[in-house]
Enzyme design. Sequence first.
Site, PDB file in Angstrom:
ATOM      1  N   ASP A 212       0.820  -1.107  -0.019  1.00 30.83           N
ATOM      2  CA  ASP A 212      -0.018   0.309   0.097  1.00 30.83           C
ATOM      3  C   ASP A 212       0.467   1.313   0.039  1.00 30.83           C
ATOM      4  OD1 ASP A 212      -3.227   0.603   1.209  1.00 30.83           O
ATOM      5  OD2 ASP A 212      -1.818   2.170   1.040  1.00 30.83           O
ATOM      6  N   ILE A 213       0.493   2.206  -0.758  1.00 35.16           N
ATOM      7  CA  ILE A 213       1.443   3.566  -0.954  1.00 35.16           C
ATOM      8  C   ILE A 213       1.234   4.404   0.177  1.00 35.16           C
ATOM      9  CG2 ILE A 213      -0.593   5.219  -1.988  1.00 35.16           C
ATOM     10  CD1 ILE A 213       1.521   5.804  -4.365  1.00 35.16           C
TER      11      ILE A 213
ATOM     12  N   HIS B 186     -10.214  -5.076  -3.273  1.00 36.24           N
ATOM     13  CA  HIS B 186      -8.788  -5.316  -2.729  1.00 36.24           C
ATOM     14  C   HIS B 186      -8.839  -5.583  -1.058  1.00 36.24           C
ATOM     15  CE1 HIS B 186      -9.980  -1.200  -2.444  1.00 36.24           C
ATOM     16  NE2 HIS B 186      -9.160  -1.159  -1.340  1.00 36.24           N
TER      17      HIS B 186
ATOM     18  N   HIS C 161      -6.931  -5.544   2.086  1.00 36.50           N
ATOM     19  CA  HIS C 161      -5.830  -5.244   2.952  1.00 36.50           C
ATOM     20  C   HIS C 161      -5.156  -6.354   3.833  1.00 36.50           C
ATOM     21  CE1 HIS C 161      -6.560  -0.836   2.410  1.00 36.50           C
ATOM     22  NE2 HIS C 161      -7.948  -1.100   2.127  1.00 36.50           N
TER      23      HIS C 161
END
Length: 115
Positions: free
Chosen positions: A33-34, A102, A104
């Site tokens: 994750d960014i 998505h 996490h």
Amino acid sequence: MRRDPSCIFCKIAAGRIASRKVFEDDELLAFHDIAPWAPVHFLIIPKQHIATMYDTGDEHAAMMGRMLALAPRLAHELGVVNGFRVVINTGPDGRQEVQHVHMHVMGGPRPWLRG
Ligand code: 5GP
Ligand code: ZN
């Protein structure tokens, strides 16, 4: 492969936007994750465009199962050995920001930034 040209995760899946890749096969992609909430925070996505979990059905059960089964394996490979969280935000009340399914996966030593 079903893709939405305006979808950021479809662009990542197609290699048109760079990501720090954790895992890839024909069906799934995992990348960091960014904006991580935890020391280790990556996302597992299907390569095909599916907007939300509301759009999944029995035909996606095996793929969703593979996403879940990958989480502990990839977490362990990234040094997460003391526990992690799996979250799939869905829809506005689920605070889903990117409209491409998505998962996490967050882990690593406490404290975390959030969660
Ligand atoms: P959501 O709120 O939709 O469940 O989470 C979307 C996640 O995608 C956020 O945690 C956000 O930091 C991450 N994200 C958004 N854009 C990008 C991007 O371009 N690259 C990466 N690696 N992560 C992104
Ligand atoms: Zn997409």
